[in-house]
Design a protein around this motif. Sequence first.
Motif, mmCIF file in Angstrom:
data_model
loop_
_atom_site.group_PDB
_atom_site.id
_atom_site.type_symbol
_atom_site.label_atom_id
_atom_site.label_comp_id
_atom_site.label_asym_id
_atom_site.label_seq_id
_atom_site.Cartn_x
_atom_site.Cartn_y
_atom_site.Cartn_z
ATOM 1 N N SER A 169 -1.690 -9.343 -12.428
ATOM 2 C CA SER A 169 -1.926 -8.422 -13.538
ATOM 3 C C SER A 169 -0.667 -7.584 -13.772
ATOM 4 C CB SER A 169 -3.122 -7.512 -13.226
ATOM 5 O OG SER A 169 -3.432 -6.706 -14.334
ATOM 6 N N ALA A 170 0.127 -7.995 -14.760
ATOM 7 C CA ALA A 170 1.442 -7.402 -14.989
ATOM 8 C C ALA A 170 1.369 -6.209 -15.938
ATOM 9 C CB ALA A 170 2.393 -8.455 -15.559
ATOM 10 N N ASP A 171 2.297 -5.292 -15.751
ATOM 11 C CA ASP A 171 2.532 -4.246 -16.749
ATOM 12 C C ASP A 171 3.500 -4.758 -17.814
ATOM 13 O OD1 ASP A 171 0.993 -2.089 -15.514
ATOM 14 O OD2 ASP A 171 2.499 -2.168 -13.931
ATOM 15 N N TYR A 172 4.424 -5.615 -17.378
ATOM 16 C CA TYR A 172 5.386 -6.245 -18.284
ATOM 17 C C TYR A 172 5.531 -7.703 -17.910
ATOM 18 C CZ TYR A 172 6.798 -1.422 -19.269
ATOM 19 O OH TYR A 172 6.802 -0.097 -19.605
ATOM 20 N N SER A 173 5.492 -8.573 -18.906
ATOM 21 C CA SER A 173 5.816 -9.985 -18.702
ATOM 22 C C SER A 173 7.136 -10.239 -19.412
ATOM 23 C CB SER A 173 4.722 -10.896 -19.271
ATOM 24 O OG SER A 173 3.543 -10.802 -18.517
ATOM 25 N N ILE A 174 8.150 -10.572 -18.633
ATOM 26 C CA ILE A 174 9.481 -10.788 -19.194
ATOM 27 C C ILE A 174 9.670 -12.291 -19.297
ATOM 28 C CG2 ILE A 174 11.934 -10.306 -18.920
ATOM 29 C CD1 ILE A 174 10.948 -7.951 -17.047
ATOM 30 N N THR A 175 9.428 -12.812 -20.493
ATOM 31 C CA THR A 175 9.451 -14.254 -20.694
ATOM 32 C C THR A 175 10.839 -14.673 -21.161
ATOM 33 O OG1 THR A 175 8.200 -16.103 -21.640
ATOM 34 C CG2 THR A 175 8.643 -14.232 -23.101
ATOM 35 N N PRO A 193 -5.891 -20.282 -1.222
ATOM 36 C CA PRO A 193 -6.473 -19.009 -0.779
ATOM 37 C C PRO A 193 -5.431 -18.002 -0.313
ATOM 38 C CG PRO A 193 -7.765 -20.842 0.037
ATOM 39 C CD PRO A 193 -6.535 -21.436 -0.577
ATOM 40 N N ASP A 194 -4.374 -18.479 0.373
ATOM 41 C CA ASP A 194 -3.347 -17.563 0.881
ATOM 42 C C ASP A 194 -2.575 -16.907 -0.260
ATOM 43 O OD1 ASP A 194 -4.040 -18.061 3.485
ATOM 44 O OD2 ASP A 194 -2.468 -19.566 3.819
ATOM 45 N N VAL A 195 -2.195 -17.699 -1.264
ATOM 46 C CA VAL A 195 -1.457 -17.142 -2.402
ATOM 47 C C VAL A 195 -2.359 -16.226 -3.219
ATOM 48 C CG1 VAL A 195 -0.194 -17.676 -4.522
ATOM 49 C CG2 VAL A 195 0.116 -19.100 -2.490
ATOM 50 N N LYS A 196 -3.619 -16.619 -3.369
ATOM 51 C CA LYS A 196 -4.574 -15.763 -4.103
ATOM 52 C C LYS A 196 -4.688 -14.398 -3.419
ATOM 53 C CE LYS A 196 -8.068 -15.074 -7.057
ATOM 54 N NZ LYS A 196 -8.528 -13.735 -6.648
ATOM 55 N N LYS A 197 -4.705 -14.387 -2.097
ATOM 56 C CA LYS A 197 -4.799 -13.124 -1.354
ATOM 57 C C LYS A 197 -3.551 -12.278 -1.587
ATOM 58 C CE LYS A 197 -6.350 -10.101 1.598
ATOM 59 N NZ LYS A 197 -7.443 -9.178 1.220
ATOM 60 N N ILE A 198 -2.382 -12.905 -1.577
ATOM 61 C CA ILE A 198 -1.134 -12.174 -1.814
ATOM 62 C C ILE A 198 -1.150 -11.537 -3.211
ATOM 63 C CG2 ILE A 198 1.348 -12.463 -2.209
ATOM 64 C CD1 ILE A 198 0.608 -12.401 0.733
ATOM 65 N N ILE A 199 -1.599 -12.291 -4.211
ATOM 66 C CA ILE A 199 -1.635 -11.759 -5.574
ATOM 67 C C ILE A 199 -2.654 -10.630 -5.685
ATOM 68 C CG2 ILE A 199 -2.233 -12.317 -7.975
ATOM 69 C CD1 ILE A 199 -0.895 -15.009 -7.573
ATOM 70 N N ASP A 200 -3.780 -10.753 -4.993
ATOM 71 C CA ASP A 200 -4.776 -9.670 -4.993
ATOM 72 C C ASP A 200 -4.178 -8.385 -4.419
ATOM 73 O OD1 ASP A 200 -6.698 -11.288 -6.114
ATOM 74 O OD2 ASP A 200 -7.682 -11.772 -4.214
ATOM 75 N N ILE A 201 -3.401 -8.530 -3.372
ATOM 76 C CA ILE A 201 -2.745 -7.360 -2.769
ATOM 77 C C ILE A 201 -1.763 -6.747 -3.766
ATOM 78 C CG2 ILE A 201 -1.147 -6.607 -0.958
ATOM 79 C CD1 ILE A 201 -2.428 -8.813 0.829
ATOM 80 N N MET A 202 -0.996 -7.585 -4.448
ATOM 81 C CA MET A 202 -0.041 -7.099 -5.453
ATOM 82 C C MET A 202 -0.758 -6.331 -6.560
ATOM 83 S SD MET A 202 2.165 -10.628 -5.662
ATOM 84 C CE MET A 202 3.330 -10.155 -6.922
ATOM 85 N N LYS A 215 0.821 -1.213 0.000
ATOM 86 C CA LYS A 215 0.000 0.000 0.000
ATOM 87 C C LYS A 215 0.855 1.264 0.000
ATOM 88 C CE LYS A 215 -4.286 -1.663 2.137
ATOM 89 N NZ LYS A 215 -5.181 -1.568 3.320
ATOM 90 N N SER A 216 2.076 1.150 0.508
ATOM 91 C CA SER A 216 2.943 2.327 0.579
ATOM 92 C C SER A 216 3.706 2.585 -0.722
ATOM 93 C CB SER A 216 3.955 2.156 1.716
ATOM 94 O OG SER A 216 4.944 1.193 1.394
ATOM 95 N N LEU A 217 3.686 1.616 -1.644
ATOM 96 C CA LEU A 217 4.436 1.764 -2.890
ATOM 97 C C LEU A 217 3.785 2.804 -3.794
ATOM 98 C CD1 LEU A 217 5.193 -1.984 -3.720
ATOM 99 C CD2 LEU A 217 6.709 -0.342 -2.603
ATOM 100 N N THR A 218 4.614 3.484 -4.564
ATOM 101 C CA THR A 218 4.143 4.483 -5.523
ATOM 102 C C THR A 218 4.386 3.993 -6.943
ATOM 103 O OG1 THR A 218 6.243 5.674 -5.765
ATOM 104 C CG2 THR A 218 4.864 6.240 -3.849
ATOM 105 N N ALA A 219 4.008 4.813 -7.904
ATOM 106 C CA ALA A 219 4.198 4.456 -9.306
ATOM 107 C C ALA A 219 5.670 4.383 -9.691
ATOM 108 C CB ALA A 219 3.472 5.459 -10.202
ATOM 109 N N LYS A 241 -3.437 -4.640 -6.471
ATOM 110 C CA LYS A 241 -3.996 -3.358 -6.043
ATOM 111 C C LYS A 241 -2.927 -2.277 -5.866
ATOM 112 C CE LYS A 241 -7.907 -5.505 -3.653
ATOM 113 N NZ LYS A 241 -8.495 -5.844 -2.337
ATOM 114 N N SER A 242 -1.683 -2.687 -5.865
ATOM 115 C CA SER A 242 -0.599 -1.727 -5.662
ATOM 116 C C SER A 242 -0.453 -0.798 -6.862
ATOM 117 C CB SER A 242 0.720 -2.471 -5.430
ATOM 118 O OG SER A 242 1.801 -1.563 -5.412
ATOM 119 N N ARG A 243 0.040 0.408 -6.601
ATOM 120 C CA ARG A 243 0.286 1.381 -7.672
ATOM 121 C C ARG A 243 1.632 1.168 -8.346
ATOM 122 N NH1 ARG A 243 -0.207 6.788 -4.406
ATOM 123 N NH2 ARG A 243 0.684 5.406 -2.818
ATOM 124 N N ALA A 244 2.433 0.267 -7.833
ATOM 125 C CA ALA A 244 3.789 0.058 -8.356
ATOM 126 C C ALA A 244 3.752 -0.541 -9.765
ATOM 127 C CB ALA A 244 4.567 -0.861 -7.426
#
Length: 506
Positions: A168-174, A140-149, A117-121, A151-154
Amino acid sequence: MQRIFSCQQASELEKKAKEKFAIPPFLMMENAARAMAEFCTKESRLVIVCGKGNNGGDGYALARLLQTKINVTVFALEAPAAEEAKTQYEMCRRLGLKIINASEEPDFQILFEKLCKSLTADDYIADCIYGTGFHGTLSPDVKKIIDIMNKSRACKLACDIPSALEFSADYSITMGCQKLALYSDTAKAVSGKIIVADLGIAREKFEADTESSSLQTQVNDLFLVEPEDRELPFRKNRAVHKGKFGHTAVLCGDKSGAAILAASAAMSFGSGLTSLLKSNSSDLNQFKISPALMISDCLPKKTSCILAGSGFSDFSKDTAKILTDWFYSFKSSGSRTSQTSTTSPAAVLDAGMLTSPETPAFLDSLNSIENARIILTPHLSELKRLLEHCGAEGDFSIEALAESPESRIAAGNYLTTRFPQSTVIMKSANTFIACGGETFVITDGAQSLAKGGSGDLLAGMAAALLAQGYPAKSAAITAAEHHALISQKTGSENYNLTPEVFLSLL
């Protein structure tokens, strides 16, 4: 075009590259981490979330590479299990990097959520939880962690592939090569920009062993279409006339507006002449029609491509007869150079002409003509119905066709084997094109295309190219990719890309 590989193929390629080029096991992980590190250019904060496998190992290596350049915090969801991941974890531990282990910290989720929550863009989150080997559902625990990720602005980075296609990635580095798992409709929604990172050797070398027997048994002949793969119908010869560029005949059904849109797109995409062919059910009188479009009661003599189905609620026997008779006239009179600008019949079939129990027999008759050029343009619901009427075996539900690229590849291969003169454009968020055992993927289409009439425009564009003498494969690839790129011109998130606006940009 770039080759696309299944996850199994990619794993096999990596294994073979290590053996052939004497690459130490740890070096590819180092290079994968280095590729991700190149994105973290700002002197800010980086949160890395690691799983237990080698995807997590990439995350630990990333943390180590950036330890003096950025404020790094690692959250370990599980203790590393893969050998390379264990090594990278131990290196990080001995270097004193900040690692918060879920198994040791009772307030793990609270600490993680507070930091996110403290992260910025200007900050970064790296998803190194699961790679291409993940199967099943998230806990459920991992799903919650990913949901938190999420929601971040980072800025969000996915290592190889977004975990379980939930991050939900901005970049996928395959890593190493393009991977088929990134090209389902769900993947398109979460992958962001896909970037291929080399693993320490050139991609040409990495992909060199695709002819091996073990790879041949998997998904092959799969290509990612890029803008430069288009063959646009530029007119370079200064001494030409309209007859040099074909005559597209668009048959009108009960919803004639769709046929008008398709005809307008055909005219705008290079068709020398374009005619609307009236039927008993058409309602052309209620529309304002461009004077550039001709209206006819019968098929023009110099027709070089027929488009049928746009705006058809149901299969039309009269339309089928017009097409069949025209196709069979080529069979009886050879090249028919006196009546058409091409030497083979061409057609684009859409919507209602593809979804009837009568469709397979109709397509069989058209495909019996040698050198015919036929393009089918179903969306996924129409594709499902066409496969059902053909008696195709397999899971071809709409969900499977959307979420499993392998299912769509199988559908395309089935149809192009059953109807060998046909190329199939399977329209969706990522559009797949099947032709002669090859599959081509169009990813550039924007969500602004989600509007009535978009498919009619694509059908008209494909018909225009066939009318001008293009092979079906080239016409399908060029039309679909150009259609996708036009959608980006007003902004991918724009809501007002009406057919009229599209035509103005075409």
